[in-house]
Design a protein around this motif. Structure first.
Motif, PDB file in Angstrom:
ATOM      1  N   ARG A 131       0.844  -1.182   0.000  1.00 33.03           N
ATOM      2  CA  ARG A 131       0.000   0.000   0.000  1.00 33.03           C
ATOM      3  C   ARG A 131       0.887   1.242   0.000  1.00 33.03           C
ATOM      4  O   ARG A 131       1.861   1.332   0.737  1.00 33.03           O
ATOM      5  CB  ARG A 131      -0.905   0.006   1.227  1.00 33.03           C
ATOM      6  N   GLY A 132       0.533   2.193  -0.852  1.00 33.07           N
ATOM      7  CA  GLY A 132       1.313   3.411  -0.940  1.00 33.07           C
ATOM      8  C   GLY A 132       1.116   4.307   0.267  1.00 33.07           C
ATOM      9  O   GLY A 132       0.124   4.211   0.994  1.00 33.07           O
ATOM     10  N   ARG A 133       2.077   5.178   0.481  1.00 27.63           N
ATOM     11  CA  ARG A 133       1.995   6.098   1.624  1.00 27.63           C
ATOM     12  C   ARG A 133       0.839   7.079   1.470  1.00 27.63           C
ATOM     13  O   ARG A 133       0.197   7.471   2.443  1.00 27.63           O
ATOM     14  CB  ARG A 133       3.311   6.862   1.748  1.00 27.63           C
ATOM     15  N   LEU A 134       0.550   7.454   0.238  1.00 24.88           N
ATOM     16  CA  LEU A 134      -0.564   8.375   0.014  1.00 24.88           C
ATOM     17  C   LEU A 134      -1.908   7.709   0.285  1.00 24.88           C
ATOM     18  O   LEU A 134      -2.887   8.386   0.610  1.00 24.88           O
ATOM     19  CB  LEU A 134      -0.542   8.889  -1.430  1.00 24.88           C
ATOM     20  N   LEU A 135      -1.981   6.394   0.160  1.00 21.42           N
ATOM     21  CA  LEU A 135      -3.229   5.688   0.416  1.00 21.42           C
ATOM     22  C   LEU A 135      -3.501   5.567   1.906  1.00 21.42           C
ATOM     23  O   LEU A 135      -4.654   5.584   2.345  1.00 21.42           O
ATOM     24  CB  LEU A 135      -3.179   4.301  -0.222  1.00 21.42           C
ATOM     25  N   ASP A 136      -2.459   5.458   2.701  1.00 27.45           N
ATOM     26  CA  ASP A 136      -2.632   5.291   4.139  1.00 27.45           C
ATOM     27  C   ASP A 136      -2.765   6.623   4.878  1.00 27.45           C
ATOM     28  O   ASP A 136      -3.368   6.675   5.947  1.00 27.45           O
ATOM     29  CB  ASP A 136      -1.429   4.511   4.720  1.00 27.45           C
ATOM     30  N   ALA A 181       1.536   7.144  -8.052  1.00 25.26           N
ATOM     31  CA  ALA A 181       0.211   7.255  -7.449  1.00 25.26           C
ATOM     32  C   ALA A 181      -0.818   7.781  -8.439  1.00 25.26           C
ATOM     33  O   ALA A 181      -1.993   7.412  -8.386  1.00 25.26           O
ATOM     34  CB  ALA A 181       0.279   8.166  -6.216  1.00 25.26           C
ATOM     35  N   LEU A 182      -0.374   8.633  -9.354  1.00 24.68           N
ATOM     36  CA  LEU A 182      -1.291   9.171 -10.362  1.00 24.68           C
ATOM     37  C   LEU A 182      -1.643   8.137 -11.417  1.00 24.68           C
ATOM     38  O   LEU A 182      -2.806   7.965 -11.778  1.00 24.68           O
ATOM     39  CB  LEU A 182      -0.664  10.401 -11.024  1.00 24.68           C
ATOM     40  N   GLY A 189      -5.269   6.095  -4.251  1.00 25.87           N
ATOM     41  CA  GLY A 189      -6.366   6.943  -3.817  1.00 25.87           C
ATOM     42  C   GLY A 189      -6.476   8.229  -4.586  1.00 25.87           C
ATOM     43  O   GLY A 189      -7.481   8.934  -4.470  1.00 25.87           O
ATOM     44  N   LEU A 190      -5.463   8.592  -5.384  1.00 32.16           N
ATOM     45  CA  LEU A 190      -5.530   9.803  -6.194  1.00 32.16           C
ATOM     46  C   LEU A 190      -6.380   9.557  -7.433  1.00 32.16           C
ATOM     47  O   LEU A 190      -6.411   8.453  -7.971  1.00 32.16           O
ATOM     48  CB  LEU A 190      -4.128  10.260  -6.615  1.00 32.16           C
TER      49      LEU A 190
END
Length: 268
Positions: A131-136, A181-182, A189-190
């Motif tokens: 899981r990416g850091r931006l998702l958490d 992430a994009l 989540g982006l």
């Protein structure tokens, strides 16, 4: 019911990515492999246009079953051998064979064990994207999304995060993390629509050429100024003289203005 078709074609997908990495276009790669353009586009979209990271068969640990062992399990089971007998012939634990049969034998298989399908499923399960850091981190994802809406580049956002949160390393992400992430929005989540805010506005990423793969854009190859003939140094021809054309035009315009002023004064 588990999906069959997509996982059965993992080897075909690997060949597709290998052709793209070799410089073959997507349409040509689909034609060579005998698949539709939409299939190739779907594979590229799922991975954001980038080559998925997969271990080669030779690089896998021997603690995992290989394709040949799964084929032997299918042959021995079809011959009526028990799980313990199959394990003895393979040199594996009986629990390993039993677990393999339970994982990859579904009700719609009608009791049969398909070695090719089982190996494709095991390969698919081995890809465990973290899981990416931006998702958490919801607050971090919101900050990054706000900057993207303002058409900030990922490099600018990464530098701003380090300056804004100098004492919080958990908020520091590199620009490549934002790019991934994009283009892999399902894991971050982006919103995928934010790619329109980037400078390139590309819906999919493109692989950059290495320095040894770059091609000359111009029809006539460029030459260094040191390769000019010695005749140029004599300045005996009109074309051998160098000058500042912009300044020359400005001086001509200024002279014309002076001449107009003189004519106006004389007429008065």
């Amino acid at each position: 019911m588990g999906r069959r078709g997509r996982k059965r074609r993992l080897d075909l997908e690997t060949q597709y990515w290998a052709l793209l990495a070799a410089g073959v276009g997507s349409i040509e790669a689909c034609r060579q492999l005998g698949i539709g353009r939409k299939t190739g586009y779907r594979w590229r979209t799922e991975n954001g246009g980038l080559l998925p990271i997969r271990l080669a068969e030779e690089a896998r640990s021997t603690r995992y079953l290989c394709s040949l062992e799964r084929q032997r399990i299918a042959t021995l089971r079809a011959a009526g051998h028990s799980i313990r007998e199959v394990a003895r012939r393979l040199g594996r634990s009986a629990s390993t064979v039993s677990r393999e049969l339970k994982r990859n034998t579904l009700p719609h298989h009608r009791g049969g064990y398909d070695a090719t399908l089982a190996h494709a499923r095991a390969t698919g399960r081995s890809i465990r994207p973290r899981r990416g850091r931006l998702l958490d981190d919801l607050e971090l994802r919101t900050k990054v999304q706000e900057k993207l809406e303002l058409e900030w580049s990922p490099e600018q956002i990464a530098a701003w995060l380090r300056a804004e949160y100098p004492d919080r390393p958990g908020r520091h992400v590199c620009h490549e993390t934002i790019y991934q992430a994009l283009y892999k929005s399902g894991r971050s989540g982006l919103s995928r629509t934010l790619t329109r805010k980037l400078r390139t506005r590309r819906p999919l990423r493109r692989r950059r050429r290495r320095a040894d793969e770059r091609r000359i854009r111009f029809v006539t190859p460029s030459q260094s100024i040191d390769a000019r003939p010695k005749m140029v140094e004599k300045r005996s021809r009109t074309g051998d003289w160098e000058g500042d054309l912009v300044r020359h035009e400005a001086l001509c315009d200024r002279a014309e203005v002076k001449d107009l002023r003189r004519c106006a004064v004389a007429a008065a």
